[in-house]
Scaffold this motif. Structure first.
Motif, PDB file in Angstrom:
ATOM      1  N   ASP A 100       0.847  -1.191   0.000  1.00  0.00           N
ATOM      2  CA  ASP A 100       0.000   0.000   0.000  1.00  0.00           C
ATOM      3  C   ASP A 100       0.881   1.239   0.000  1.00  0.00           C
ATOM      4  N   ILE A 101       0.502   2.244  -0.794  1.00  0.00           N
ATOM      5  CA  ILE A 101       1.278   3.481  -0.852  1.00  0.00           C
ATOM      6  C   ILE A 101       0.325   4.680  -0.907  1.00  0.00           C
ATOM      7  N   SER A 102       0.880   5.852  -0.711  1.00  0.00           N
ATOM      8  CA  SER A 102       0.141   7.097  -0.885  1.00  0.00           C
ATOM      9  C   SER A 102       0.996   8.047  -1.716  1.00  0.00           C
ATOM     10  N   CYS A 103       0.351   9.010  -2.353  1.00  0.00           N
ATOM     11  CA  CYS A 103       1.075   9.974  -3.181  1.00  0.00           C
ATOM     12  C   CYS A 103       0.225  11.216  -3.347  1.00  0.00           C
ATOM     13  N   ASP A 104       0.869  12.275  -3.793  1.00  0.00           N
ATOM     14  CA  ASP A 104       0.121  13.488  -4.095  1.00  0.00           C
ATOM     15  C   ASP A 104      -0.627  13.321  -5.413  1.00  0.00           C
ATOM     16  N   VAL A 105       0.082  12.846  -6.446  1.00  0.00           N
ATOM     17  CA  VAL A 105      -0.523  12.652  -7.765  1.00  0.00           C
ATOM     18  C   VAL A 105      -0.263  11.227  -8.229  1.00  0.00           C
ATOM     19  N   CYS A 106      -1.331  10.536  -8.627  1.00  0.00           N
ATOM     20  CA  CYS A 106      -1.206   9.202  -9.206  1.00  0.00           C
ATOM     21  C   CYS A 106      -1.587   9.282 -10.678  1.00  0.00           C
TER      22      CYS A 106
ATOM     23  N   GLY B 110       1.158   4.283 -18.845  1.00  0.00           N
ATOM     24  CA  GLY B 110       2.585   4.485 -19.037  1.00  0.00           C
ATOM     25  C   GLY B 110       2.989   4.747 -20.472  1.00  0.00           C
ATOM     26  N   GLY B 111       2.138   5.437 -21.224  1.00  0.00           N
ATOM     27  CA  GLY B 111       2.552   5.913 -22.539  1.00  0.00           C
ATOM     28  C   GLY B 111       3.266   7.245 -22.405  1.00  0.00           C
ATOM     29  N   LEU B 112       3.509   7.899 -23.537  1.00  0.00           N
ATOM     30  CA  LEU B 112       4.251   9.153 -23.498  1.00  0.00           C
ATOM     31  C   LEU B 112       3.521  10.212 -22.686  1.00  0.00           C
ATOM     32  N   SER B 113       2.184  10.254 -22.753  1.00  0.00           N
ATOM     33  CA  SER B 113       1.450  11.272 -22.000  1.00  0.00           C
ATOM     34  C   SER B 113       1.621  11.073 -20.498  1.00  0.00           C
ATOM     35  N   GLY B 114       1.508   9.833 -20.038  1.00  0.00           N
ATOM     36  CA  GLY B 114       1.686   9.575 -18.613  1.00  0.00           C
ATOM     37  C   GLY B 114       3.095   9.859 -18.143  1.00  0.00           C
ATOM     38  N   ILE B 115       4.077   9.436 -18.928  1.00  0.00           N
ATOM     39  CA  ILE B 115       5.476   9.648 -18.550  1.00  0.00           C
ATOM     40  C   ILE B 115       5.813  11.132 -18.556  1.00  0.00           C
ATOM     41  N   ALA B 116       5.310  11.874 -19.550  1.00  0.00           N
ATOM     42  CA  ALA B 116       5.573  13.319 -19.590  1.00  0.00           C
ATOM     43  C   ALA B 116       4.936  14.018 -18.393  1.00  0.00           C
ATOM     44  N   ASN B 117       3.709  13.612 -18.022  1.00  0.00           N
ATOM     45  CA  ASN B 117       3.094  14.171 -16.817  1.00  0.00           C
ATOM     46  C   ASN B 117       3.967  13.904 -15.595  1.00  0.00           C
ATOM     47  N   ALA B 118       4.460  12.682 -15.472  1.00  0.00           N
ATOM     48  CA  ALA B 118       5.310  12.329 -14.327  1.00  0.00           C
ATOM     49  C   ALA B 118       6.579  13.164 -14.314  1.00  0.00           C
TER      50      ALA B 118
ATOM     51  N   VAL C 179       3.324   9.119  -8.565  1.00  0.00           N
ATOM     52  CA  VAL C 179       3.375   7.682  -8.813  1.00  0.00           C
ATOM     53  C   VAL C 179       2.721   7.413 -10.160  1.00  0.00           C
ATOM     54  N   LEU C 180       3.375   6.621 -11.012  1.00  0.00           N
ATOM     55  CA  LEU C 180       2.814   6.216 -12.310  1.00  0.00           C
ATOM     56  C   LEU C 180       2.595   4.714 -12.296  1.00  0.00           C
ATOM     57  N   LEU C 181       1.399   4.285 -12.681  1.00  0.00           N
ATOM     58  CA  LEU C 181       1.034   2.876 -12.721  1.00  0.00           C
ATOM     59  C   LEU C 181       0.762   2.446 -14.163  1.00  0.00           C
ATOM     60  N   GLU C 182       1.384   1.354 -14.595  1.00  0.00           N
ATOM     61  CA  GLU C 182       1.181   0.806 -15.933  1.00  0.00           C
ATOM     62  C   GLU C 182       0.832  -0.668 -15.801  1.00  0.00           C
ATOM     63  N   LYS C 183      -0.258  -1.080 -16.462  1.00  0.00           N
ATOM     64  CA  LYS C 183      -0.729  -2.456 -16.302  1.00  0.00           C
ATOM     65  C   LYS C 183       0.171  -3.469 -17.017  1.00  0.00           C
ATOM     66  N   ASP C 184       0.910  -3.051 -18.028  1.00  0.00           N
ATOM     67  CA  ASP C 184       1.823  -3.950 -18.728  1.00  0.00           C
ATOM     68  C   ASP C 184       3.245  -3.401 -18.607  1.00  0.00           C
ATOM     69  N   GLU C 185       3.808  -2.966 -19.718  1.00  0.00           N
ATOM     70  CA  GLU C 185       5.117  -2.327 -19.738  1.00  0.00           C
ATOM     71  C   GLU C 185       4.969  -0.937 -20.329  1.00  0.00           C
ATOM     72  N   ILE C 186       5.729   0.018 -19.824  1.00  0.00           N
ATOM     73  CA  ILE C 186       5.609   1.383 -20.320  1.00  0.00           C
ATOM     74  C   ILE C 186       5.925   1.432 -21.811  1.00  0.00           C
TER      75      ILE C 186
END
Length: 458
Positions: free
Chosen positions: A22-28, A32-40, A51-58
């Motif tokens: 279990d974790i906590s974060c300010d922004v989840c 894990g495509g380019l949009s998610g990675i750029a946001n991170a 924290v970025l979560l990807e169901k497969d591989e980025i």
């Protein structure tokens, strides 16, 4: 399944762990495509706990299956934008995407990016007239471009519209580099981590492994946002699929080309570890509505051999992307009732520059920085009439597929998103849903959402 040129030639993978506590974060961030990675990356650089979560591989989804064009020339778009939104807003769209191209040029290293001219070309008088109208829009907005006839392609062209000094990228290597810098700035990335349940009121996510993520803000960077029904975006997005092939080339191009006439085609070359590759794409259709898809690859392969005089295809792959009814993606709060849940989607196959634009918009909103493109890209922007028309079309298709699919495709598994019957895609060996674009691997596991649960193949 087919594998794209970009995924085959990616950097050696930096595997990111699966979430096991279990974790906590300010922004989840989910996706894990380019949009998610750029946001991170943008948020972590500002000191935000991400924290970025990807169901497969980025980068294995839309980004890794794109054409790799980082450009502000998004087909014929600016004349339509002026008509729909006015000159000032069309200029905002142009400037935001130009900034994305400049960011890519300042950021990329090695063969992650190559300079290239972006070229629209016509092969008919009608297409040439479309180019003239687009050039007038360029002039009105302030886009430097040349209207001419010259082309490197072995095709007869009536006219060309060229924007110089744009970019084309290796989207996976580019994204891998950006992910590394995001982690270096403090972002946490987890792969093989699938969300099974959201409690947005409590700001809690639950994974398939029964771990909890507590967040303050949530960014959905998936094709069809899992919670899209809340803001009715699910009735405002249509999903298209297109096909790509590549082969070894001895004809490196200075430009990246798109035809404005039918049949629609996109062509470019890529230089990877000293080897030139030629990419040809087209043959688009609505996602999930065709079974015999191998014909699209055969058509493109035939053109490689007989038009471009190249070797048969070495790689083949396909991609899909949602489109909004008014050409501009959604980036911002998903609805007024939940201003802490953000979405970005609807890239209309121009997700490389627009991923960076949308990530910048959302990260600016979260840290409280003004971004003049925010209202233009807002999911709740005005224009209900066009949304309603699109909603009727999309929901009509859904109803037809839901009722007709259950009758005509009794042996096809049922999509776990909203109950439509899927259709087998023979070329890519996937189960595709014609209602909202979910895709499933041969074994029933989820390849692309909005579905989150695997098919029942029993």
């Amino acid at each position: 399944m087919n594998n794209s040129l970009w995924l085959k030639t990616a950097y050696p993978r930096n595997s990111y762990p699966a979430l096991n506590k279990d974790i906590s974060c300010d922004v989840c961030i989910i996706g894990g495509g380019l949009s998610g990675i750029a946001n991170a990356y943008f948020l972590a650089k500002e000191g935000v706990d991400v924290v970025l979560l990807e169901k497969d591989e980025i980068l294995a989804g839309a980004t890794g299956n794109s054409t790799g064009k980082l450009t502000l020339q998004h087909d014929l778009v600016y004349a339509d934008l002026i008509k729909k939104f006015g000159r000032d807003n069309a200029k905002i769209y142009f400037e935001a995407n130009r900034e994305a191209v400049l960011f890519g040029k300042s950021f990329a290293i090695g063969d992650e990016l190559w300079d290239a001219n972006s070229v629209l070309f016509s092969q008919s008088k009608y297409g040439t007239e479309l180019l003239r109208k687009e050039k007038l829009a360029y002039d009105e907005i302030g886009i430097a471009a040349e209207l001419g006839r010259d082309s490197e392609l072995p095709l007869k062209t009536e006219a060309t519209l060229t924007i110089k000094d744009e970019a084309q990228i290796h989207p996976v290597r580019f994204g891998q580099h950006l992910a590394q810098l995001a982690v270096k700035a403090g972002a946490r990335i987890f792969e093989k981590t699938n969300i099974r349940l959201m409690d947005l009121r409590k700001r809690l996510l639950y994974t398939n492994s029964n771990n909890e993520i507590q967040f303050n803000k949530l960014i959905l960077c998936t094709h069809y946002p899992i919670e899209a029904l809340r803001g009715l975006q699910i009735l405002k997005l249509s999903v298209g699929r297109s096909y790509l092939v590549s082969t070894y080339a001895n004809m490196p191009l200075q430009g990246q080309y798109i035809s404005v006439d039918a049949p629609k085609r996109s062509a470019r070359t890529a230089f990877i570890d000293g080897q030139a590759h030629f990419l040809l794409s087209g043959e688009g259709h609505r996602a999930g509505v065709e079974k015999e898809t191998q014909i699209h690859y055969r058509t493109l392969d035939s053109e490689l051999k007989y038009i471009y005089q190249l070797d048969p295809m070495q790689e083949k792959w396909s991609a899909q992307d949602p489109s909004t009814p008014d050409l501009i993606p959604y980036a911002g709060p998903i609805s007024k009732s939940m201003p802490y849940v953000y979405m970005n989607t609807g890239f209309r196959k121009w997700g490389l520059s627009n991923s960076l634009v949308c990530a910048r918009i959302i990260s600016d909103q979260i840290i409280g920085r003004e971004n003049k493109a925010s209202s233009l890209y807002a999911p709740d922007r005005t224009g209900f009439g066009s949304f309603l028309i699109q909603a009727l079309k999309n929901s009509g298709l859904v109803l037809r597929e839901f009722s007709g699919g259950h009758i005509k495709r009794k042996d096809s598994p049922i999509c776990t998103h909203m109950g439509c019957r899927t259709r087998w895609n023979e070329a890519d060996e996937t189960w595709d849903c014609p209602c909202h674009g979910s895709r499933f691997r041969k074994d029933g596991s989820v390849l692309e959402g909005p579905a989150t649960k695997p098919l029942d193949l029993g």
